[in-house]
Structures are given as C-alpha cells and as structure tokens.
Enzyme design. Structure first.
Site, PDB file in Angstrom:
ATOM      1  CE  LYS A   1      -7.638  16.202  20.285  1.00 55.21           C
ATOM      2  NZ  LYS A   1      -6.045  16.090  20.646  1.00 55.21           N
TER       3      LYS A   1
ATOM      4  CD  GLN B   1      -3.776  13.285  21.158  1.00 58.69           C
ATOM      5  OE1 GLN B   1      -4.633  13.423  20.598  1.00 58.69           O
ATOM      6  NE2 GLN B   1      -3.185  14.115  22.215  1.00 58.69           N
TER       7      GLN B   1
ATOM      8  CG  ASP C   1      -3.150  19.320  16.529  1.00 59.33           C
ATOM      9  OD1 ASP C   1      -3.979  20.073  17.088  1.00 59.33           O
ATOM     10  OD2 ASP C   1      -2.294  18.474  16.878  1.00 59.33           O
TER      11      ASP C   1
END
Ligand code: NDP
Length: 303
Positions: A55, A99, A122
């Site tokens: 990422k 994460q 997200d």
C-alpha cells in the site's frame, strides 16, 4: 468450446493507477495539494506486513505521501486510539488505514469507529457504511469498489441483471450487494443458511463469490455467459511450504461456462490497493473542497 473473457486484475489496476497518478499530478500542479495516506500496522504478521508495504509503495508510485506507523504487538488500545486521533487532526494526512486484523486485546470496532469518517479510506466506519446504504456519496470499501469496476469494465450497463452475491460480510458481501443495487441490478444476497445455493447461482447473470471456501462454487453452478467475480483467497498447503492461492470458484470448470471470469490470484486482489488510492485521492479532494480533479470511479478504457 467456451472461451470466456479472463478479467485481468493486474492489467486493470495498472490502468486505474495511471489515471490516479495523472489526477494526483493535476492536484499538485493546480492546488499544491499532495494526498497523504497514513498506514498503521500493529504487530509483525508477515501477510499484513506485505499488504502494508504494498500500500505504501503504491501510494508513493502514484505521487502521494505515505506515512507509515509500525507499532509493536503489545501496543495498548489506548495508545492506538491516541495515534488515530493524532492522525485525524493532522492536515497532511488525508486517509488513515489501520491494517486488520488487530491483535486480540484490541477492539477492532473501537479503532475503526475512532477514525474520522472523512479520512476512512478503508470505508469501514459505520458512517461510510450508512452513507452507502442511504445511497449517498461515501468512501466505499476497496475490494467491493474493485469488483464493480471489473464488472462494469466488461459490461458497462448491468441494469436489470440478476446479481447473486455469496457472502454477507461487512467487508465484502454487503457493500458489493449495495453497489450492485446502485447499478440497478436485481440483487440476491446469499449466505451459509441459503437453501439450494447451486440453483440460485445458476440464475445469476453476475455472480460474486466472497465466502472464503476453496472452490466451493462448481462449474455446473454457473449460468452460461455469466460474469463471475471470485473474491475468495484461500491458501492451500503445498509440499514446499509456500502454499497455493485459490479462490472460492472452481476456476477450471467455471471458465468452461462463464462469459467472463476473474482468476485467483490476479483478479480482484490487485484492484483492492488501487481502489485504496482512489479513496485517498477522493478524501484529499473533499478535505480541500476541490471538485475539478477527476476521481476515477470506473476503469479507464484501454488506450
Ligand atoms: P467472512 O468470513 O467475513 O464472510 C464469509 C461469508 O460467507 C459469510 O457471510 C458466510 O455466511 C458466507 N458463507 C460461509 N460459508 C458459506 C457456505 N457454505 N455457503 C454460503 N455462504 C457461506 O469473509 P470475508 O467477506 O471477509 O471474505 C471472504 C473471502 O474474500 C475470503 O476468502 C477473504 O480472504 C477474501 N477477501 C479477499 C480480498 C481481496 O482483496 N481479494 C479482500 C477481502 C476478503 P454467514 O454470514 O451465514 O456466516
């Protein structure tokens, strides 16, 4: 002999990343704004480390700023919340990605709920989910966004199609279903209690499998010509210990019937990170009230 369109997620994500980089460059040239993505990794799970590094790398390659926070597995929930609040208040950070999964002693929902919805790249905050449900403009979770881009790339108008989504998780199944509904599909959401899954799947013009069960979807579950999107990632053990990734769909059998199908790996997976960049760009533009920089919501056509 059926020869389906193999939906190449790597090629598609390349097209998307090129478009994102062009928009980032325009944003910088016109407004001197550089989108910033903060990634937070707690612990040393090898798979999570690989995802986070990827990422960061993708953000940097797109011309964005990437801020990485690596915390030990012993980090307390209070300390992680404090970091999230600090990132919420930092104007150079437009998107925050924590994460998952988090270590067991940390309440994942408490952390997700603490992320400022404007920076929720997200798309997992209840406000983002609620906006998607209400049909408003929202930061949509990345894997579902990638699925819709791949589907509309092979079939630009899917209005009226019957879409069956296997799985109803908050991460994949539910948002994919809502996005398909927004595309005017007739959507059926299936799950572990659904009766006669094979017959239901055979009625699907579009089948999205997000179950997490290796090759559960058989070739004779597929309607001839259907678009099949396999979200599943299942790691099968191999003698060399490396493991083999396979999807939720029996690819060899399904590709004999489908009109278009994603492989695993190389289908949905590569789109997820590219869509995180779409959200980071979108978040940056919104936070600066910029409306004239292109945010790709569809895959750019092949040149
Ligand atoms: P979850 O475990 O959260 O959800 C699985 C869903 O599948 C549940 O709704 C469950 O139903 C349903 N299900 C389980 N067994 C069956 C069955 N026998 N028949 C029908 N439905 C069933 O998984 P996720 O949604 O998080 O992920 C799904 C898959 O997608 C996983 O393999 C994951 O690794 C992969 N994934 C891939 C990503 C990518 O970037 N490519 C990103 C995210 C996930 P019920 O609700 O009734 O329990």
């Amino acid at each position: 002999m059926n020869s389906p369109t193999i939906i190449d997620g790597k090629e598609a994500s390349g097209r998307l990343k090129t478009a994102i980089a062009a928009s980032v460059s325009a944003l910088k040239a016109k407004y001197n704004v550089v989108p910033g993505l903060a990634t937070v990794l707690v612990g040393e799970d090898p798979a999570s480390q690989v995802y986070v590094r990827s990422k960061q790398k993708t953000a940097t390659a797109a011309g964005m700023n990437s801020f990485q926070h690596d915390l030990p597995a012993s980090t307390s929930q209070a300390d992680l919340l404090a970091l999230v609040r600090k990132l919420n208040a930092d104007p150079s950070v437009n998107g925050i990605l924590v994460q998952l999964p988090l270590p067991k002693h940390i309440d994942q929902f408490a952390i997700i709920n603490a992320i400022a919805p404007a920076k929720d790249v997200d798309g997992l905050h209840p406000e983002s989910a609620g906006r998607l449900l209400a049909g408003g403009d929202s930061l949509v979770s990345c894997t579902p966004m990638g699925c819709i881009m791949l589907i509309t790339d092979v079939a630009p108008n899917i209005a009226g199609k019957h879409a069956v989504v296997l799985g109803r998780s908050i991460l994949v199944g539910k948002p994919v279903s809502l996005l398909l509904l927004n595309e005017n599909c007739t959507v059926t959401m299936a799950h572990s209690k659904t009766v006669d899954l094979p017959a239901l799947c055979r009625s699907a013009d579009i089948l999205v499998a997000a179950v997490g069960k290796a090759e559960m979807v058989k070739g004779d579950w597929i309607k001839p010509g259907a678009i099949v999107i396999d979200v599943g990632i299942n790691r099968l053990p191999t003698p060399d210990g490396k493991g083999k990734l396979i999807g939720d769909v029996d690819y060899a059998a399904a590709s004999k019937v489908a009109g278009a199908i994603t492989p695993v790996p190389g289908g949905v997976g590569p789109m997820t990170i590219a869509c995180l960049m779409v959200n980071t760009l979108k978040a940056a533009c919104r936070q600066h009230a910029i409306t004239d920089v292109a945010i790709p919501l569809r895959l750019p056509s092949r040149s």
